[in-house]
Design an enzyme around this catalytic site. Structure first.
Site, PDB file in Angstrom:
ATOM      1  N   GLU A  34       0.856  -1.191   0.000  1.00 29.63           N
ATOM      2  CA  GLU A  34       0.000   0.000   0.000  1.00 29.63           C
ATOM      3  C   GLU A  34       0.892   1.241   0.000  1.00 29.63           C
ATOM      4  O   GLU A  34       2.019   1.206   0.490  1.00 29.63           O
ATOM      5  CB  GLU A  34      -0.909  -0.084   1.244  1.00 29.63           C
ATOM      6  CG  GLU A  34      -1.671   1.151   1.642  1.00 29.63           C
ATOM      7  CD  GLU A  34      -2.765   1.577   0.674  1.00 29.63           C
ATOM      8  OE1 GLU A  34      -2.465   1.648  -0.534  1.00 29.63           O
ATOM      9  OE2 GLU A  34      -3.873   1.901   1.131  1.00 29.63           O
ATOM     10  N   ASP A  35       0.400   2.324  -0.565  1.00 29.17           N
ATOM     11  CA  ASP A  35       1.221   3.536  -0.608  1.00 29.17           C
ATOM     12  C   ASP A  35       1.360   4.186   0.774  1.00 29.17           C
ATOM     13  O   ASP A  35       2.460   4.342   1.287  1.00 29.17           O
ATOM     14  CB  ASP A  35       0.687   4.540  -1.649  1.00 29.17           C
ATOM     15  CG  ASP A  35      -0.778   4.930  -1.455  1.00 29.17           C
ATOM     16  OD1 ASP A  35      -1.444   4.411  -0.534  1.00 29.17           O
ATOM     17  OD2 ASP A  35      -1.272   5.775  -2.234  1.00 29.17           O
ATOM     18  N   ASP A  49      -2.502   5.808   6.913  1.00 24.81           N
ATOM     19  CA  ASP A  49      -2.787   7.078   7.586  1.00 24.81           C
ATOM     20  C   ASP A  49      -3.746   6.813   8.751  1.00 24.81           C
ATOM     21  O   ASP A  49      -3.309   6.420   9.831  1.00 24.81           O
ATOM     22  CB  ASP A  49      -3.368   8.033   6.538  1.00 24.81           C
ATOM     23  CG  ASP A  49      -3.535   9.447   7.034  1.00 24.81           C
ATOM     24  OD1 ASP A  49      -2.992   9.781   8.093  1.00 24.81           O
ATOM     25  OD2 ASP A  49      -4.218  10.249   6.359  1.00 24.81           O
ATOM     26  N   PHE A 109       0.740  16.507   3.338  1.00 25.88           N
ATOM     27  CA  PHE A 109       0.163  15.679   2.296  1.00 25.88           C
ATOM     28  C   PHE A 109       1.236  15.397   1.258  1.00 25.88           C
ATOM     29  O   PHE A 109       1.841  16.316   0.708  1.00 25.88           O
ATOM     30  CB  PHE A 109      -1.052  16.372   1.669  1.00 25.88           C
ATOM     31  CG  PHE A 109      -1.805  15.476   0.747  1.00 25.88           C
ATOM     32  CD1 PHE A 109      -2.708  14.540   1.248  1.00 25.88           C
ATOM     33  CD2 PHE A 109      -1.600  15.539  -0.616  1.00 25.88           C
ATOM     34  CE1 PHE A 109      -3.392  13.683   0.399  1.00 25.88           C
ATOM     35  CE2 PHE A 109      -2.285  14.691  -1.479  1.00 25.88           C
ATOM     36  CZ  PHE A 109      -3.183  13.759  -0.963  1.00 25.88           C
ATOM     37  N   ARG A 114       1.639  11.873  -9.864  1.00 24.82           N
ATOM     38  CA  ARG A 114       2.082  10.476  -9.693  1.00 24.82           C
ATOM     39  C   ARG A 114       3.404  10.214 -10.395  1.00 24.82           C
ATOM     40  O   ARG A 114       4.166   9.330 -10.027  1.00 24.82           O
ATOM     41  CB  ARG A 114       1.053   9.505 -10.278  1.00 24.82           C
ATOM     42  CG  ARG A 114      -0.270   9.454  -9.543  1.00 24.82           C
ATOM     43  CD  ARG A 114      -1.060   8.220  -9.989  1.00 24.82           C
ATOM     44  NE  ARG A 114      -2.489   8.318  -9.713  1.00 24.82           N
ATOM     45  CZ  ARG A 114      -3.056   8.006  -8.559  1.00 24.82           C
ATOM     46  NH1 ARG A 114      -2.318   7.601  -7.540  1.00 24.82           N
ATOM     47  NH2 ARG A 114      -4.355   8.115  -8.387  1.00 24.82           N
TER      48      ARG A 114
HETATM   49  P1  5GP Z   1      -6.196   5.728   5.533  1.00 23.87           P
HETATM   50  O1  5GP Z   1      -7.395   4.913   5.161  1.00 23.87           O
HETATM   51  O2  5GP Z   1      -5.123   4.952   6.255  1.00 23.87           O
HETATM   52  O3  5GP Z   1      -6.560   6.998   6.247  1.00 23.87           O
HETATM   53  O4  5GP Z   1      -5.633   6.317   4.206  1.00 23.87           O
HETATM   54  C1  5GP Z   1      -4.869   5.644   3.354  1.00 23.87           C
HETATM   55  C2  5GP Z   1      -5.097   6.185   1.965  1.00 23.87           C
HETATM   56  O5  5GP Z   1      -5.306   7.604   1.961  1.00 23.87           O
HETATM   57  C3  5GP Z   1      -3.860   5.936   1.168  1.00 23.87           C
HETATM   58  O6  5GP Z   1      -3.984   4.727   0.465  1.00 23.87           O
HETATM   59  C4  5GP Z   1      -3.813   7.124   0.254  1.00 23.87           C
HETATM   60  O7  5GP Z   1      -4.498   6.805  -0.929  1.00 23.87           O
HETATM   61  C5  5GP Z   1      -4.539   8.213   0.969  1.00 23.87           C
HETATM   62  N1  5GP Z   1      -3.577   9.137   1.603  1.00 23.87           N
HETATM   63  C6  5GP Z   1      -3.371   9.333   2.917  1.00 23.87           C
HETATM   64  N2  5GP Z   1      -2.407  10.242   3.127  1.00 23.87           N
HETATM   65  C7  5GP Z   1      -2.001  10.635   1.905  1.00 23.87           C
HETATM   66  C8  5GP Z   1      -0.998  11.566   1.443  1.00 23.87           C
HETATM   67  O8  5GP Z   1      -0.268  12.223   2.192  1.00 23.87           O
HETATM   68  N3  5GP Z   1      -0.853  11.691   0.103  1.00 23.87           N
HETATM   69  C9  5GP Z   1      -1.612  10.986  -0.804  1.00 23.87           C
HETATM   70  N4  5GP Z   1      -1.372  11.175  -2.081  1.00 23.87           N
HETATM   71  N5  5GP Z   1      -2.561  10.101  -0.396  1.00 23.87           N
HETATM   72  C10 5GP Z   1      -2.740   9.935   0.932  1.00 23.87           C
HETATM   73 MG    MG Z   2      -4.209   4.416  -1.530  1.00 23.34          MG
END
Ligand code: 5GP
Ligand code: MG
Length: 173
Positions: free
Chosen positions: A97-98, A101, A150, A163
């Site tokens: 996963e990228d 958060d 971000f 990207r």
């Molecule tokens: P979570 O569900 O853990 O809050 O969020 C994870 C998803 O939110 C990641 O897969 C990503 O797509 C998006 N995300 C959270 N923080 C960032 C960020 O700093 N930059 C980008 N581009 N996407 C983020």
């Molecule tokens: Mg994602």
């Protein structure tokens, strides 16, 4: 105009991806591994990571999710847009996963994949934003820990842009 501040350049990313690839190669030695990447954000990271693995049995697949939320925040409402296709029952599975958060996305993924009875299920993330966690989930493999801001570049987008940037940047909107 949005402002981009460098966070990790290509050399720094390569060092971190190398290190995590070494850990994964050592942990899954002699094992069949299925790597499931989360589209779209993880595609650049995953392409680099799999080519650095010193493993002979690696299968690769993708899953795609959508989260209802604002452009820069995810929400607890996650939907499956595309499922993986490989049979993972009884296999060692690694989610790639990228960004981790709040944890909503990973919690959803773990629950979703567990239903297919993998032999083991672990997670590798490019960036772990630990301070913003809302759900108690963790990644076993983490390339970089970030606390605020971000991030874009190296597969990460803001509204589908950035990207293609080779490095990772903090985007000030
Ligand atoms: P979570 O569900 O853990 O809050 O969020 C994870 C998803 O939110 C990641 O897969 C990503 O797509 C998006 N995300 C959270 N923080 C960032 C960020 O700093 N930059 C980008 N581009 N996407 C983020
Ligand atoms: Mg994602």
């Amino acid at each position: 105009m949005p402002e981009l501040t460098p966070v990790l350049d290509t050399d720094a990313i390569a060092r971190k991806v190398d290190e995590v690839a070494r850990q994964i190669s050592s942990d899954y030695r002699n094992a069949d591994l299925v790597i499931i990447g989360v589209l779209k954000g993880a595609f650049v990271f995953m392409a680099d990571l799999i080519r650095r693995l010193d493993l002979s049995h690696v299968a690769v697949d993708f899953i795609r999710l959508a989260s209802y939320g604002s452009q820069s925040n995810s929400s607890g409402h996650i939907r499956l847009l595309k499922n993986f296709e490989i049979d993972i029952e009884g296999k060692h599975v690694l989610i790639v996963e990228d960004i981790l958060d709040t944890g909503w996305t990973l919690a959803f993924l773990k629950q979703h994949l567990s239903a297919y009875s993998p032999r083991s299920l672990k997670t590798c993330v490019l960036v772990d934003k630990r301070e913003r966690r809302k759900v108690d989930v963790q990644a076993e493999y983490v390339c970089h820990v970030a606390n605020e801001g971000f991030l874009v570049g190296y597969g990460l987008d803001y509204d589908e842009n950035y990207r293609n940037l080779p490095g990772i940047f903090n985007l000030k909107l």
